[in-house]
Motif scaffolding. Structure first.
Motif, PDB file in Angstrom:
ATOM      1  N   ALA A  16       8.542  23.121  -2.886  1.00  0.00           N
ATOM      2  CA  ALA A  16       7.575  22.036  -3.072  1.00  0.00           C
ATOM      3  C   ALA A  16       8.284  20.731  -3.436  1.00  0.00           C
ATOM      4  CB  ALA A  16       6.546  22.407  -4.133  1.00  0.00           C
ATOM      5  N   ILE A  17       9.311  20.828  -4.267  1.00  0.00           N
ATOM      6  CA  ILE A  17      10.095  19.636  -4.616  1.00  0.00           C
ATOM      7  C   ILE A  17      10.784  19.081  -3.377  1.00  0.00           C
ATOM      8  CG2 ILE A  17      12.159  18.856  -5.863  1.00  0.00           C
ATOM      9  CD1 ILE A  17      11.257  20.692  -8.185  1.00  0.00           C
ATOM     10  N   GLY A  18      11.317  19.954  -2.541  1.00  0.00           N
ATOM     11  CA  GLY A  18      11.944  19.495  -1.291  1.00  0.00           C
ATOM     12  C   GLY A  18      10.945  18.803  -0.378  1.00  0.00           C
ATOM     13  N   PHE A  19       9.755  19.376  -0.249  1.00  0.00           N
ATOM     14  CA  PHE A  19       8.718  18.759   0.590  1.00  0.00           C
ATOM     15  C   PHE A  19       8.287  17.406   0.023  1.00  0.00           C
ATOM     16  CE2 PHE A  19       7.422  23.243   1.997  1.00  0.00           C
ATOM     17  CZ  PHE A  19       8.099  23.128   3.206  1.00  0.00           C
ATOM     18  N   ALA A  20       8.084  17.330  -1.289  1.00  0.00           N
ATOM     19  CA  ALA A  20       7.654  16.074  -1.901  1.00  0.00           C
ATOM     20  C   ALA A  20       8.737  15.009  -1.791  1.00  0.00           C
ATOM     21  CB  ALA A  20       7.276  16.302  -3.366  1.00  0.00           C
ATOM     22  N   THR A  21       9.985  15.414  -1.961  1.00  0.00           N
ATOM     23  CA  THR A  21      11.090  14.460  -1.839  1.00  0.00           C
ATOM     24  C   THR A  21      11.196  13.942  -0.410  1.00  0.00           C
ATOM     25  OG1 THR A  21      12.277  15.567  -3.620  1.00  0.00           O
ATOM     26  CG2 THR A  21      13.569  14.145  -2.177  1.00  0.00           C
ATOM     27  N   THR A  22      11.040  14.827   0.552  1.00  0.00           N
ATOM     28  CA  THR A  22      11.070  14.403   1.960  1.00  0.00           C
ATOM     29  C   THR A  22       9.918  13.452   2.249  1.00  0.00           C
ATOM     30  OG1 THR A  22      12.100  16.496   2.579  1.00  0.00           O
ATOM     31  CG2 THR A  22      11.081  15.221   4.350  1.00  0.00           C
ATOM     32  N   SER A  23       8.753  13.742   1.695  1.00  0.00           N
ATOM     33  CA  SER A  23       7.607  12.850   1.856  1.00  0.00           C
ATOM     34  C   SER A  23       7.920  11.468   1.283  1.00  0.00           C
ATOM     35  CB  SER A  23       6.373  13.444   1.161  1.00  0.00           C
ATOM     36  OG  SER A  23       5.284  12.564   1.236  1.00  0.00           O
ATOM     37  N   ALA A  24       8.508  11.438   0.092  1.00  0.00           N
ATOM     38  CA  ALA A  24       8.864  10.156  -0.524  1.00  0.00           C
ATOM     39  C   ALA A  24       9.877   9.394   0.321  1.00  0.00           C
ATOM     40  CB  ALA A  24       9.410  10.383  -1.933  1.00  0.00           C
ATOM     41  N   LEU A  25      10.863  10.102   0.855  1.00  0.00           N
ATOM     42  CA  LEU A  25      11.853   9.439   1.713  1.00  0.00           C
ATOM     43  C   LEU A  25      11.200   8.863   2.968  1.00  0.00           C
ATOM     44  CD1 LEU A  25      14.804  11.972   1.392  1.00  0.00           C
ATOM     45  CD2 LEU A  25      14.730   9.633   0.511  1.00  0.00           C
ATOM     46  N   LEU A  26      10.272   9.602   3.552  1.00  0.00           N
ATOM     47  CA  LEU A  26       9.574   9.101   4.738  1.00  0.00           C
ATOM     48  C   LEU A  26       8.721   7.882   4.405  1.00  0.00           C
ATOM     49  CD1 LEU A  26       8.615  12.499   6.382  1.00  0.00           C
ATOM     50  CD2 LEU A  26      10.171  10.775   7.336  1.00  0.00           C
ATOM     51  N   VAL A  27       8.092   7.885   3.243  1.00  0.00           N
ATOM     52  CA  VAL A  27       7.318   6.708   2.829  1.00  0.00           C
ATOM     53  C   VAL A  27       8.246   5.512   2.654  1.00  0.00           C
ATOM     54  CG1 VAL A  27       5.881   5.727   0.991  1.00  0.00           C
ATOM     55  CG2 VAL A  27       5.427   8.030   1.815  1.00  0.00           C
ATOM     56  N   CYS A  28       9.436   5.739   2.099  1.00  0.00           N
ATOM     57  CA  CYS A  28      10.423   4.652   1.971  1.00  0.00           C
ATOM     58  C   CYS A  28      10.809   4.105   3.336  1.00  0.00           C
ATOM     59  CB  CYS A  28      11.667   5.139   1.232  1.00  0.00           C
ATOM     60  SG  CYS A  28      11.408   5.449  -0.522  1.00  0.00           S
ATOM     61  N   ILE A  29      10.979   4.990   4.302  1.00  0.00           N
ATOM     62  CA  ILE A  29      11.306   4.546   5.664  1.00  0.00           C
ATOM     63  C   ILE A  29      10.139   3.754   6.253  1.00  0.00           C
ATOM     64  CG2 ILE A  29      11.822   5.330   8.014  1.00  0.00           C
ATOM     65  CD1 ILE A  29      13.341   7.691   6.703  1.00  0.00           C
ATOM     66  N   VAL A  30       8.907   4.182   5.972  1.00  0.00           N
ATOM     67  CA  VAL A  30       7.727   3.442   6.435  1.00  0.00           C
ATOM     68  C   VAL A  30       7.743   2.032   5.849  1.00  0.00           C
ATOM     69  CG1 VAL A  30       5.211   3.258   6.200  1.00  0.00           C
ATOM     70  CG2 VAL A  30       6.231   5.415   6.911  1.00  0.00           C
ATOM     71  N   ILE A  31       8.002   1.920   4.561  1.00  0.00           N
ATOM     72  CA  ILE A  31       8.029   0.609   3.897  1.00  0.00           C
ATOM     73  C   ILE A  31       9.109  -0.275   4.514  1.00  0.00           C
ATOM     74  CG2 ILE A  31       8.519  -0.574   1.718  1.00  0.00           C
ATOM     75  CD1 ILE A  31       7.267   1.936   0.334  1.00  0.00           C
ATOM     76  N   ALA A  32      10.294   0.270   4.695  1.00  0.00           N
ATOM     77  CA  ALA A  32      11.386  -0.510   5.287  1.00  0.00           C
ATOM     78  C   ALA A  32      11.054  -0.916   6.709  1.00  0.00           C
ATOM     79  CB  ALA A  32      12.690   0.299   5.252  1.00  0.00           C
TER      80      ALA A  32
ATOM     81  N   ALA B 206       0.824  -1.223   0.000  1.00  0.00           N
ATOM     82  CA  ALA B 206       0.000   0.000   0.000  1.00  0.00           C
ATOM     83  C   ALA B 206       0.860   1.275   0.000  1.00  0.00           C
ATOM     84  CB  ALA B 206      -0.967  -0.009   1.166  1.00  0.00           C
ATOM     85  N   PRO B 207       1.862   1.379   0.848  1.00  0.00           N
ATOM     86  CA  PRO B 207       2.699   2.588   0.784  1.00  0.00           C
ATOM     87  C   PRO B 207       3.472   2.727  -0.529  1.00  0.00           C
ATOM     88  CG  PRO B 207       3.006   1.490   2.893  1.00  0.00           C
ATOM     89  CD  PRO B 207       2.194   0.583   2.030  1.00  0.00           C
ATOM     90  N   VAL B 208       3.690   1.627  -1.220  1.00  0.00           N
ATOM     91  CA  VAL B 208       4.386   1.702  -2.504  1.00  0.00           C
ATOM     92  C   VAL B 208       3.529   2.454  -3.512  1.00  0.00           C
ATOM     93  CG1 VAL B 208       5.233   0.338  -4.458  1.00  0.00           C
ATOM     94  CG2 VAL B 208       5.854  -0.307  -2.129  1.00  0.00           C
ATOM     95  N   PHE B 209       2.216   2.264  -3.475  1.00  0.00           N
ATOM     96  CA  PHE B 209       1.329   3.014  -4.356  1.00  0.00           C
ATOM     97  C   PHE B 209       1.393   4.508  -4.033  1.00  0.00           C
ATOM     98  CE2 PHE B 209      -0.797  -1.175  -4.717  1.00  0.00           C
ATOM     99  CZ  PHE B 209      -0.655  -1.326  -6.092  1.00  0.00           C
ATOM    100  N   LEU B 210       1.461   4.830  -2.760  1.00  0.00           N
ATOM    101  CA  LEU B 210       1.618   6.220  -2.348  1.00  0.00           C
ATOM    102  C   LEU B 210       2.931   6.776  -2.891  1.00  0.00           C
ATOM    103  CD1 LEU B 210       0.853   8.745  -0.724  1.00  0.00           C
ATOM    104  CD2 LEU B 210       1.865   7.640   1.278  1.00  0.00           C
ATOM    105  N   LEU B 211       3.969   5.992  -2.824  1.00  0.00           N
ATOM    106  CA  LEU B 211       5.273   6.405  -3.337  1.00  0.00           C
ATOM    107  C   LEU B 211       5.208   6.683  -4.840  1.00  0.00           C
ATOM    108  CD1 LEU B 211       8.155   6.838  -2.350  1.00  0.00           C
ATOM    109  CD2 LEU B 211       8.619   4.455  -2.874  1.00  0.00           C
TER     110      LEU B 211
END
Length: 145
Positions: free
Chosen positions: A80-96, A19-24
């Protein structure tokens, strides 16, 4: 029998992480849009800088105003790119974390929830920045710089 349990744990971990991968993937699409907008801003800025050298005084003032708006738009998109990138990194941490916690039988519910909420806050900030940049661009079209 122990191998079956390990396979089941890994299968469960993969199911939790899907599920978080779809968010990513969605955040990645937003990053693509933002990067394209930044690219257009940079291209327009380069064009205006080239015209600035040969422009007469009244035209130069118009170019300067448009460049000022482009600078503002660029800063907004950059954030906005910085915020979105940080969001993506946090989602990656959630997945891991989900994967590791399932395999190691570790209860990481509170940590995953906190990371997910933080990722959503950064994504919301990125989307607000995207909306702001659209407003700045539209204002120039409707009202002039």
């Amino acid at each position: 029998m122990a191998a079956d349990i390990a396979v089941m744990a890994i299968t469960h971990a993969i199911q939790q992480a899907v599920a978080p991968v779809f968010l990513l993937a969605g955040v990645g699409a937003i990053l693509n849009v933002l990067a394209n907008r930044l690219s257009r801003i940079v291209d327009r800025s380069r064009t205006l800088h080239a015209r600035l050298e040969t422009a007469d005084d009244p035209r130069r003032q118009g170019i300067d105003r448009e460049l000022a708006v482009l600078v503002r738009r660029g800063r907004v998109v950059h954030r906005a790119i910085g915020f979105a990138t940080t969001s993506a990194l946090l989602v990656c941490i959630v997945i891991a974390t989900l994967f590791i916690s399932a395999v190691a039988e570790w209860n990481s519910g509170l940590m995953v929830a906190a990371l997910f909420v933080l990722a959503m806050l950064f994504l919301i900030s990125a989307l607000i920045g995207f909306l702001r940049e659209i407003q700045l661009a539209t204002r120039v079209i409707l009202n002039g710089p």
